[in-house]
Design a protein around this motif. Sequence first.
Motif, mmCIF file in Angstrom:
data_model
loop_
_atom_site.group_PDB
_atom_site.id
_atom_site.type_symbol
_atom_site.label_atom_id
_atom_site.label_comp_id
_atom_site.label_asym_id
_atom_site.label_seq_id
_atom_site.Cartn_x
_atom_site.Cartn_y
_atom_site.Cartn_z
ATOM 1 N N LYS A 61 1.124 -0.798 -0.360
ATOM 2 C CA LYS A 61 -0.144 -0.329 0.137
ATOM 3 C C LYS A 61 1.047 1.214 0.057
ATOM 4 N N ILE A 62 0.349 2.666 0.867
ATOM 5 C CA ILE A 62 1.081 3.617 0.392
ATOM 6 C C ILE A 62 2.585 3.995 1.126
ATOM 7 N N ASN A 63 3.190 3.762 0.549
ATOM 8 C CA ASN A 63 5.050 3.715 1.528
ATOM 9 C C ASN A 63 5.529 5.304 1.123
ATOM 10 N N PHE A 64 6.622 5.319 1.838
ATOM 11 C CA PHE A 64 7.238 6.603 1.386
ATOM 12 C C PHE A 64 8.783 6.240 1.515
ATOM 13 N N TYR A 65 9.849 6.921 0.769
ATOM 14 C CA TYR A 65 10.783 7.095 0.817
ATOM 15 C C TYR A 65 11.904 7.922 1.345
ATOM 16 N N THR A 66 13.045 8.052 2.016
ATOM 17 C CA THR A 66 13.552 9.709 2.398
ATOM 18 C C THR A 66 15.071 9.076 1.742
ATOM 19 N N GLY A 67 16.029 10.257 0.922
ATOM 20 C CA GLY A 67 17.469 9.739 0.613
ATOM 21 C C GLY A 67 18.087 10.814 0.052
ATOM 22 N N LEU A 68 19.566 10.337 1.145
ATOM 23 C CA LEU A 68 20.259 12.024 0.811
ATOM 24 C C LEU A 68 21.945 10.795 -0.313
ATOM 25 N N SER A 69 21.720 11.912 -1.378
ATOM 26 C CA SER A 69 23.342 11.442 -1.861
ATOM 27 C C SER A 69 24.687 12.107 -2.209
ATOM 28 N N VAL A 70 25.770 12.025 -1.855
ATOM 29 C CA VAL A 70 26.422 13.551 -1.878
ATOM 30 C C VAL A 70 28.101 12.274 -2.791
ATOM 31 N N LYS A 71 28.652 13.515 -3.492
ATOM 32 C CA LYS A 71 29.257 13.100 -4.447
ATOM 33 C C LYS A 71 30.616 14.558 -4.059
ATOM 34 N N LEU A 72 31.436 13.416 -4.335
ATOM 35 C CA LEU A 72 33.144 14.389 -3.613
ATOM 36 C C LEU A 72 33.605 14.480 -5.256
#
Length: 683
Positions: A672-683
């Motif tokens: 059913k309805i679901n959530f996500y969150t994230g972070l990407s770091v580039k050096l």
Amino acid sequence: MKSNFTLLFTLLFFTGLAQTLKPDSIKKLEEVTIKGYYNPQNLLRSVSAVNLIDSSLIKNQPSSSLVSILNTVTGVRMEERSPGSYRLSLRGSLLRSPFGIRNIKIYIDDFPLTDAGGNTYLNVLDASSVGTMEIYKGPEASIFGASTGGAILINTPAINQNEIDISAIGGSYGLFHQTASIKRQYKKYSFSLSEGYQRSNGYRQNSAIDRKYFQTLQQWNYNNAGSLKAFIFYSDLGYQTPGGLTAAQLDQDPKLARPATATLPGAISQQAAIYNKTIFGGISNSYQISQRLKHVIALFTTYTDFKNPFITNYEKRYESTLGLRTFLEYAQTKNNLKLNAQIGLEHSTTKSQIKNFNNNGGEATTMQASDRLRAGQDFAYLRLNFDISNKFLIELASSLNFYGYNYESYFPVVIASKQRKFDTQFMPKAAVSYLITSGFSARASISKGYSPPTIAEVRSSDNTINNNLQPELSWNYEAGLRYRTKNNRFYVHGNLFSYHLKEAIVRRLNQNDAEYFINAGGTKQRGIELETAIWIVRNNSSFLTGLQLRSNYTYSHFRFSDFVSGPATYSGNKLTGVPESILVNSLELNFPKAIYFFVQHNYTSAIPLNDANTIFAKRYHLVESKLGIRNLWIGKTRLDLFAGVNNLLNANYSLGNDLNAANGRYFNPAAKINFYTGLSVKL
């Protein structure tokens, strides 16, 4: 019909609107090329029904799975019965694939990922290992060997600059996906190292996934003419399989795993799951012998340790593959004629040791069967491309296909080694493309497909070796149009095709859920595929800096023909597992400071779940969205912050149904309805 007229009106409206949009400085479509396994073509002029999935499409999709990415493509349906349990269909090729991927040839960089037995473990790859994908729909046996479904070429992320990239995503149902990669370039040498880890508890009982992944690509340009490439990946994948539910069980609780019956235990007590440890390696060399002549050779090998505790048995499978692909290419330009010719061959051998045991609560006990099989697949091909005045492109290609397998049994009955060889098959293809104007092209093609039974079909879970299966043969007739405006603000691509399949291989189940396969007549598949993309606002300096709308529509009039199974006749019925209509619309909004918002809607019509067409999965609407900020700089570090929602409408649906399921266990409900969150770091 109403929805078709609405779509047609929308396309005509966009075409008119596109003519009024002002030019900008973005890259022209004729510069977008497909690699086509060392035969680059401008996408606009391609003679094939090919779709390119690049970073512009991947960036807005959830990065923990390939499902949403591939399901944006017309004629493609990717399913995931539970996290990690992939099934993939190109124009209805799902019919013979209860799980896994068959009847589609898949390459990663220079190397076939599909083994000689016809199986592809696409789910062992981490989604971050994919840079771009080229999807060739329809028979491509003339270039890529035995298949009637099509081919997919996966390209790993390009090494364009020195970079370190780290990302992490967390979400509903215990989702955690972490990746890290390093890319380095030197004068003549470049490499990338990447790893990924993913886990999730899953929406349903007994549907957890755990995958560890490592990949490296090394390239050495040892002189001006030669380049050596090495590619290796290792994957340790484990995912639980909850099993199908009946309609009553679905209504009771969609999170249930398959419960026990009076005669069979349930998925939880049997600890039903898949465990797959695969290591893959390949090395290729490309050498420009002269201005007109080039030679490419690729050697590859893979080993898989596969375990599957199931309701009725515990299977242990050990597979190893060894192969090569090589070709000579000749290119010449004379006046207004460009000639490109390739002649080559591909060989692969896969050895399989398969043992089945009783399953006692996830432990292998008494042996049921033990067999060894060796599949050999070889083909030689010739491809000729004539480009006349940079307007008229002709492709003539063909292959000779050789396939056979050896088998021997050790238990419960000893059977000495025996061999089965199939007749040599000639697979031609003829295709043309004509550039009517600088932004408008037309194409047409005719091609033949060939797909012998896979090892998983010859030796299926009923523990018997079936030597009665015959290869599938098909013809595909196709025409298409591509159009783009001069400023590339509007693009439309349409396909019409008619596909005829003989000796269709279909799956059957006995009362113990053990599967077997039969040839059951053929299919007649006619379809329409339309894709459009329009930048309504592009490179604006106001509050809204960009607004892009994409719309993809697939219509599949797929029917069985001369299809008889026992006393039943299914001729004229809809093809099992194929929805008649799929419409995918997406909207991307870009704001200042690299802020973006993306929303996508997927409408999928009702899906027949059995050959008799008496059971259907209901139509559904899926909405997903993503909000984020790209290119947020802190010193020399670039950040990408994002959050997303899947199944925003909280729809009840199955993303992977069990076809022709025993005892009505058709349904594998999705989250059913679901959530996500994230972070990407580039050096």
